[in-house]
Write a protein that holds these residues in place. Structure first.
Motif, PDB file in Angstrom:
ATOM      1  N   TRP A 189      -2.501 -10.165   5.784  1.00 45.81           N
ATOM      2  CA  TRP A 189      -2.372  -9.485   7.085  1.00 45.81           C
ATOM      3  C   TRP A 189      -1.927  -8.049   6.829  1.00 45.81           C
ATOM      4  CZ3 TRP A 189      -0.195 -12.697  11.773  1.00 45.81           C
ATOM      5  CH2 TRP A 189      -1.030 -13.813  11.992  1.00 45.81           C
ATOM      6  N   GLU A 190      -2.616  -7.112   7.471  1.00 48.49           N
ATOM      7  CA  GLU A 190      -2.338  -5.693   7.235  1.00 48.49           C
ATOM      8  C   GLU A 190      -2.446  -4.922   8.546  1.00 48.49           C
ATOM      9  OE1 GLU A 190      -4.058  -5.058   2.756  1.00 48.49           O
ATOM     10  OE2 GLU A 190      -5.547  -4.846   4.313  1.00 48.49           O
ATOM     11  N   CYS A 191      -1.981  -3.688   8.528  1.00 52.01           N
ATOM     12  CA  CYS A 191      -2.202  -2.714   9.598  1.00 52.01           C
ATOM     13  C   CYS A 191      -2.065  -3.294  11.012  1.00 52.01           C
ATOM     14  CB  CYS A 191      -3.592  -2.081   9.463  1.00 52.01           C
ATOM     15  SG  CYS A 191      -3.857  -1.302   7.886  1.00 52.01           S
ATOM     16  N   TYR A 195      -5.458   9.891   7.290  1.00 49.75           N
ATOM     17  CA  TYR A 195      -6.248   8.805   6.689  1.00 49.75           C
ATOM     18  C   TYR A 195      -5.862   8.620   5.227  1.00 49.75           C
ATOM     19  CZ  TYR A 195      -8.934  13.016   5.561  1.00 49.75           C
ATOM     20  OH  TYR A 195      -9.293  14.278   5.151  1.00 49.75           O
ATOM     21  N   GLN A 196      -6.049   7.391   4.764  1.00 49.59           N
ATOM     22  CA  GLN A 196      -5.835   7.072   3.363  1.00 49.59           C
ATOM     23  C   GLN A 196      -6.903   7.796   2.557  1.00 49.59           C
ATOM     24  OE1 GLN A 196      -3.453   4.189   1.906  1.00 49.59           O
ATOM     25  NE2 GLN A 196      -2.650   5.697   3.332  1.00 49.59           N
ATOM     26  N   TRP A 197      -6.459   8.700   1.684  1.00 48.87           N
ATOM     27  CA  TRP A 197      -7.415   9.572   1.019  1.00 48.87           C
ATOM     28  C   TRP A 197      -7.149   9.661  -0.477  1.00 48.87           C
ATOM     29  CZ3 TRP A 197      -7.402  15.452   0.286  1.00 48.87           C
ATOM     30  CH2 TRP A 197      -8.691  15.914  -0.005  1.00 48.87           C
ATOM     31  N   ASN A 250     -15.988  -2.155   4.591  1.00 50.80           N
ATOM     32  CA  ASN A 250     -15.495  -3.502   4.327  1.00 50.80           C
ATOM     33  C   ASN A 250     -15.038  -3.522   2.876  1.00 50.80           C
ATOM     34  OD1 ASN A 250     -15.462  -6.350   3.629  1.00 50.80           O
ATOM     35  ND2 ASN A 250     -16.623  -6.712   5.503  1.00 50.80           N
ATOM     36  N   TRP A 251     -13.857  -4.073   2.637  1.00 55.22           N
ATOM     37  CA  TRP A 251     -13.325  -4.078   1.259  1.00 55.22           C
ATOM     38  C   TRP A 251     -14.244  -4.802   0.291  1.00 55.22           C
ATOM     39  CZ3 TRP A 251     -10.245  -0.711  -0.627  1.00 55.22           C
ATOM     40  CH2 TRP A 251      -9.235  -0.134   0.137  1.00 55.22           C
ATOM     41  N   GLN A 252     -15.183  -5.623   0.797  1.00 54.72           N
ATOM     42  CA  GLN A 252     -16.083  -6.331  -0.116  1.00 54.72           C
ATOM     43  C   GLN A 252     -16.935  -5.378  -0.948  1.00 54.72           C
ATOM     44  OE1 GLN A 252     -18.353  -8.844   2.560  1.00 54.72           O
ATOM     45  NE2 GLN A 252     -17.286 -10.668   1.819  1.00 54.72           N
ATOM     46  N   ASN A 272      -9.935   5.354   3.146  1.00 53.79           N
ATOM     47  CA  ASN A 272      -9.906   4.064   3.859  1.00 53.79           C
ATOM     48  C   ASN A 272      -9.123   4.228   5.157  1.00 53.79           C
ATOM     49  OD1 ASN A 272      -8.072   3.765   1.335  1.00 53.79           O
ATOM     50  ND2 ASN A 272      -7.275   2.112   2.561  1.00 53.79           N
ATOM     51  N   ASP A 273      -8.178   3.389   5.440  1.00 50.58           N
ATOM     52  CA  ASP A 273      -7.585   3.289   6.788  1.00 50.58           C
ATOM     53  C   ASP A 273      -7.289   4.614   7.510  1.00 50.58           C
ATOM     54  OD1 ASP A 273      -7.267   1.002   5.345  1.00 50.58           O
ATOM     55  OD2 ASP A 273      -5.142   0.789   5.698  1.00 50.58           O
ATOM     56  N   PRO A 274      -7.535   4.634   8.829  1.00 40.09           N
ATOM     57  CA  PRO A 274      -6.969   5.704   9.647  1.00 40.09           C
ATOM     58  C   PRO A 274      -5.453   5.500   9.738  1.00 40.09           C
ATOM     59  CG  PRO A 274      -8.100   4.087  11.038  1.00 40.09           C
ATOM     60  CD  PRO A 274      -8.331   3.681   9.615  1.00 40.09           C
ATOM     61  N   ALA A 321       5.422  -5.856   2.076  1.00 37.14           N
ATOM     62  CA  ALA A 321       5.393  -5.555   3.511  1.00 37.14           C
ATOM     63  C   ALA A 321       4.868  -4.138   3.640  1.00 37.14           C
ATOM     64  CB  ALA A 321       6.777  -5.670   4.117  1.00 37.14           C
ATOM     65  N   ARG A 322       3.935  -3.927   4.561  1.00 33.41           N
ATOM     66  CA  ARG A 322       3.353  -2.578   4.628  1.00 33.41           C
ATOM     67  C   ARG A 322       2.801  -2.247   6.012  1.00 33.41           C
ATOM     68  NH1 ARG A 322       0.220  -5.358   0.825  1.00 33.41           N
ATOM     69  NH2 ARG A 322      -1.853  -5.990   1.523  1.00 33.41           N
ATOM     70  N   ASP A 323       2.386  -0.988   6.117  1.00 36.40           N
ATOM     71  CA  ASP A 323       1.683  -0.446   7.271  1.00 36.40           C
ATOM     72  C   ASP A 323       2.542  -0.446   8.547  1.00 36.40           C
ATOM     73  OD1 ASP A 323      -0.236  -0.556   5.305  1.00 36.40           O
ATOM     74  OD2 ASP A 323      -1.237  -2.322   6.111  1.00 36.40           O
ATOM     75  N   PRO A 324       3.740   0.175   8.495  1.00 35.07           N
ATOM     76  CA  PRO A 324       4.632   0.197   9.669  1.00 35.07           C
ATOM     77  C   PRO A 324       3.984   0.945  10.832  1.00 35.07           C
ATOM     78  CG  PRO A 324       5.356   1.809   8.028  1.00 35.07           C
ATOM     79  CD  PRO A 324       4.263   0.996   7.392  1.00 35.07           C
TER      80      PRO A 324
HETATM   81  C1  FRU Z   1      -5.668  -1.775   4.331  1.00 31.94           C
HETATM   82  C2  FRU Z   1      -4.721  -1.381   3.218  1.00 31.94           C
HETATM   83  C3  FRU Z   1      -3.310  -1.261   3.749  1.00 31.94           C
HETATM   84  C4  FRU Z   1      -2.687  -0.318   2.780  1.00 31.94           C
HETATM   85  C5  FRU Z   1      -3.817   0.617   2.470  1.00 31.94           C
HETATM   86  C6  FRU Z   1      -3.794   1.158   1.082  1.00 31.94           C
HETATM   87  O1  FRU Z   1      -6.983  -1.429   4.123  1.00 31.94           O
HETATM   88  O2  FRU Z   1      -4.795  -2.338   2.186  1.00 31.94           O
HETATM   89  O3  FRU Z   1      -2.634  -2.479   3.878  1.00 31.94           O
HETATM   90  O4  FRU Z   1      -1.587   0.348   3.312  1.00 31.94           O
HETATM   91  O5  FRU Z   1      -5.007  -0.106   2.681  1.00 31.94           O
HETATM   92  O6  FRU Z   1      -4.743   2.153   0.903  1.00 31.94           O
END
Ligand code: FRU
Length: 618
Positions: A327-329, A173-175, A416-418, A157-159, A273-276
Motif C-alpha cells: 500500500w502506497e501514496c 514529482y519523483q524525478w 505501471n511499475w510492471q 514517477n509519482d506526482p 512507512a512512506r508517502d505522508p
Molecule cells: C510509488 C512509490 C512510493 C515511493 C516512490 C518512490 O510509486 O513506490 O511509495 O515514495 O514511489 O519513488
C-alpha cells in the motif's frame, strides 16, 4: 624509488588529459574501480554519457575535499544511449572533483583484465565526458505527449506535494535528473495556471544525508502553526535512506525552494512507512496525516497541532480492500454528493495487485472524525474494493491541496511499475495523466462511488470540431471517420451511443495496421479496451492487455469522452462514472475511427471530434 613514482604519476595525468580532451578537466583512474574527474571550468554542464543496460556507477561530488553530493548514473560501458547534464553552475569558482566508483561488474572486469595497469580501463564514458555551456532539451521523441505533463528529461514517477496558491497549480514529482530509469529520487517541480501549459522549475528538494526524497505532500500553513511564517508552504516527504522516515521542509517563496527542517525526521517507525499526505482539518483545528504502512497494508492516521509533533490516532485497512501488493501514496479528503450529503474518500494506491496486473488506485468511501476513518459497507457488512480507474496506467494518484472553488483535482502517474522503465522512450520516461475532478455519485447498487471528470480547463485545448455528426445509424459495416492529423493526431472524441442490446465496437487504427479496440456491451454493462495489437507492445510481456470498466447502466446509452495524445488514450464516461487510462505506442498516429456492431443496429446520437493543441489555449 622517487623516480619510479614520478614517472608513474606523469603517465597517469597524461592519459587523463588525452582521454578528457579538455584542459579544464582531468580524468585520473585511481584503481580498477575508481576514477577522479577534476574540473575547474567555466562551462555550465558536464555531460555524463548513459547506457541504460549497465549498472549504476556511484558519483560523489567533492568540493574542497568534502563530499557535498552523491548520486548514481548508468555510465556508458560500450554504447551511449543519451547523455545527462551535471549542473556545474553552483560550483562556478570552485575546484570540483567527481569521485566515480564503477559498479561491481566493471570493477571485476577491470581488475581481471588490467591488474596493475589502472590507467588502461576501457569503459566508454572515460573518454566521452564533455563540458558544455548548453544542454538542449528540445523534444526528440515521437511518443512524448503534447498536452500532458512530462519532465523535460529523465525518469518521472509519482506526482508529489501538489498545492494551489494564488492562481498557480504547483506540481512536484519523483524525478531522476541523471537518467530515464528510477534512481536518485528528487522532487522535480512544474507549475501551471491552466493545468495544461506547464512551466519547469529548478529542483525543489534534493536528496540529503537522511536519504533520497520519496513521495509526499505539501500544504499552505495559513495560520503559521509550524512557525515558518504565515502562508508558508510546508512539505512532508519520506526520507529514504537505510530506513524510511518522514521529514519536513518549508518554503517562503511559494514553493520554488524549500529548506529542510533542522530536527528531521519528524516521524520514525520500525517498519516501512512512506508517502505522508497531510491536510488541515478545520473541524478539529489540527493537522491530519495519512501514511502508508506499506508492508502491513494499512494506512496510519496521525494528528498534529504544528506539523512537527505527530500523534498516531488509528490505523485503517487491515484485512480490507485489494492486498496483493504494498500500500502506497494515500490521500484522504471530504467530498459532497449531489444530494449535499458529505462523505470522506480514502485513496490507497496498490502495487502490484491491480485489476489488470501491476499497479492501480483503489479507494474507500466512509466517515472520518479527525482520528478514525470508517469505511462504508454493503448491506451484507462487507467493505467493497473500488477502483478509481479501469486502465493499466494510472497510479500514485493524489490530489491538490487548497484547490479553488471547493474543487478536488487529482492526477495520477500514467504508467505501471510492471514495465514503466521499459516503455519505448529514452529522453524522458512517463507522463502524468490528465488532471481530473473527483466527485461522488450513488449507483443503483446503493453504493457511493467516486467520479472522475477531465478538468474543465481541458476544453481550452479544443480547435473547431473536425467531425460533428448527430443521429448516425450504424450496423455491421459501420461508419468510419478520419481523425485530425495535426499534432500527431492529438484529439478528443465525444460520442453518445444508444444500443438496445448489440455490442458496439470502436476501433482506432492507422495505416500500419495497428489497432486499439474498445467494445461497449450494453448487456453486460461493460466497456473493454484491447491494446494487444496497438503498435509497439513487445517490450514487456505485461504490456499487451485488455482492460474492462463497468459502465453503470443507463438503458443502453453510453456517453464517452476519449482523449488521445500520441502515446496515451484516456476514456471518461460523460459524467465521470468511470475512467480508463491506457498507454499505447502506435507505429504511426491513429488516423481513423471505425464504429460498428457485430450484428444488428445501434445508433450514435452524437459523434464529435476536436483536434487538441496548446496553441488554442494561448
Ligand atoms: C510509488 C512509490 C512510493 C515511493 C516512490 C518512490 O510509486 O513506490 O511509495 O515514495 O514511489 O519513488
Amino acid at each position: 624509488m622517487k623516480k619510479i613514482f614520478a614517472t608513474a604519476l606523469s603517465a597517469l595525468i597524461m592519459t587523463s588529459a588525452t582521454a578528457a580532451g579538455h584542459h579544464d578537466m582531468k580524468v585520473v583512474n585511481v584503481g580498477p574501480s575508481q576514477t577522479m574527474v577534476r574540473i575547474h571550468a567555466s562551462d555550465n554542464y558536464l555531460m555524463l554519457p548513459v547506457q541504460e543496460s549497465v549498472d549504476d556507477s556511484k558519483v560523489e561530488l567533492l568540493v574542497n575535499g568534502r563530499i557535498v553530493k552523491t548520486f548514481y548514473v548508468r555510465l556508458a560501458n560500450n554504447e551511449v544511449d543519451y547523455s545527462v547534464p551535471f549542473d556545474l553552475r553552483p560550483y562556478a569558482d570552485e575546484n570540483v572533483v567527481l569521485r566515480i566508483t564503477a559498479p561491481h561488474s566493471q570493477t571485476v572486469l577491470n581488475s581481471a583484465l588490467h591488474a596493475g595497469e589502472k590507467n588502461k580501463r576501457k569503459e566508454l564514458w572515460l573518454s566521452d565526458l564533455k563540458l558544455t555551456d548548453t544542454f538542449d532539451i528540445t523534444n526528440t521523441e515521437k511518443y512524448r505527449p503534447i498536452y500532458h505533463h512530462t519532465p523535460q528529461y529523465g525518469w518521472m514517477n509519482d506526482p508529489n506535494g501538489m498545492f494551489y496558491k494564488d492562481g498557480v497549480w504547483n506540481l512536484y514529482y519523483q524525478w531522476n535528473p541523471y537518467g530515464s530509469r528510477w534512481q536518485n529520487m528528487t522532487w522535480g517541480h512544474s507549475t501551471s495556471t491552466d493545468l495544461v501549459n506547464w512551466e519547469h522549475h529548478p529542483v525543489a528538494i534534493e536528496p540529503n544525508d537522511l536519504g533520497s526524497i520519496f513521495s509526499g505532500s505539501a500544504a499552505i500553513d495559513h495560520n503559521n502553526t509550524a512557525g515558518f511564517g504565515n502562508d508558508a508552504v510546508v512539505a512532508l516527504y519520506t526520507s529514504a535512506g537505510d530506513y524510511q522516515m518522514q521529514s519536513l521542509a518549508s518554503s517562503t517563496d511559494d514553493g520554488m525552494t524549500f529548506e529542510n527542517y533542522a530536527d528531521n525526521p519528524v516521524i520514525t517507525l520500525p517498519t516501512e512507512a512512506r508517502d505522508p499526505n497531510m491536510f488541515y482539518n478545520a473541524e478539529t483545528g489540527l493537522w491530519n496525516l495519512v501514511l502508508a504502512h506499506a508492508l502491513e497494508k494499512e494506512i496510519l492516521i496521525f494528528s498534529s497541532p504544528d506539523l512537527k509533533t505527530w500523534t498516531l490516532q488509528s490505523a485503517f485497512g487491515k484485512g480490507l480492500g485489494a492486498r496483493d501488493g504494498v500500500w502506497e501514496c494515500p490521500d484522504l479528503f471530504e467530498l459532497s454528493l449531489p444530494s449535499g450529503e458529505k462523505k470522506w474518500m480514502m485513496i490507497v494506491n496498490l502495487n502490484p495487485g491491480g485489476p489488470f496486473g501491476g499497479s492501480a488506485t483503489q479507494y474507500f468511501i466512509g466517515d472520518f472524525d479527525g482520528k478514525t476513518f470508517t469505511a462504508d459497507t454493503t448491506p451484507g457488512g462487507y467493505v467493497p474494493t473500488k477502483w478509481l480507474d479501469f486502465g493499466k496506467d494510472f497510479y500514485a494518484t493524489v490530489s491538490w491541496s487548497d484547490a479553488p472553488a471547493g474543487r478536488r483535482t487529482a492526477i495520477g502517474w500514467m504508467s505501471n511499475w510492471q514495465y514503466a522503465d521499459q516503455v519505448p522512450t529514452l529522453q524522458f520516461r512517463s507522463a502524468n495523466s490528465l488532471p481530473r475532478e473527483i466527485g461522488l455519485f450513488k449507483a443503483a447498487d446503493g453504493q457511493i462511488y467516486a467520479s472522475s471528470m477531465p478538468s474543465p480547463e481541458l476544453k481550452k485545448l479544443r480547435g473547431a470540431a473536425y467531425v460533428n455528426l448527430t443521429g448516425v445509424s450504424i450496423n455491421k459495416t459501420g461508419r468510419a471517420i478520419e481523425l485530425p492529423a495535426a499534432n500527431d493526431g492529438a484529439c478528443e472524441i465525444n460520442l453518445e451511443i444508444a444500443s438496445s442490446g448489440n455490442p458496439v465496437w470502436l476501433t482506432l487504427s492507422n495505416d500500419k495496421g495497428d489497432e486499439a479496440v474498445m467494445v461497449y456491451d450494453p448487456k453486460t454493462h461493460l466497456l473493454s479496451f484491447d491494446r494487444t495489437h496497438s503498435g509497439v507492445v513487445d517490450f514487456n510481456e505485461n504490456f499487451p492487455a485488455l482492460t474492462v470498466a463497468p459502465t453503470f447502466e443507463n438503458n443502453g446509452k453510453l456517453g464517452l469522452q476519449i482523449f488521445i495524445d500520441r502515446s496515451s488514450i484516456e476514456v471518461f464516461e460523460k459524467d465521470g462514472k468511470f475512467s480508463m487510462t491506457n498507454l499505447v505506442f502506435p507505429n504511426a498516429p491513429f488516423n481513423r475511427l471505425q464504429v460498428n456492431t457485430t450484428a444488428g443496429n445501434a445508433r450514435l446520437s452524437r459523434l464529435a471530434v476536436y483536434p487538441l493543441s496548446l496553441d488554442n489555449t494561448k
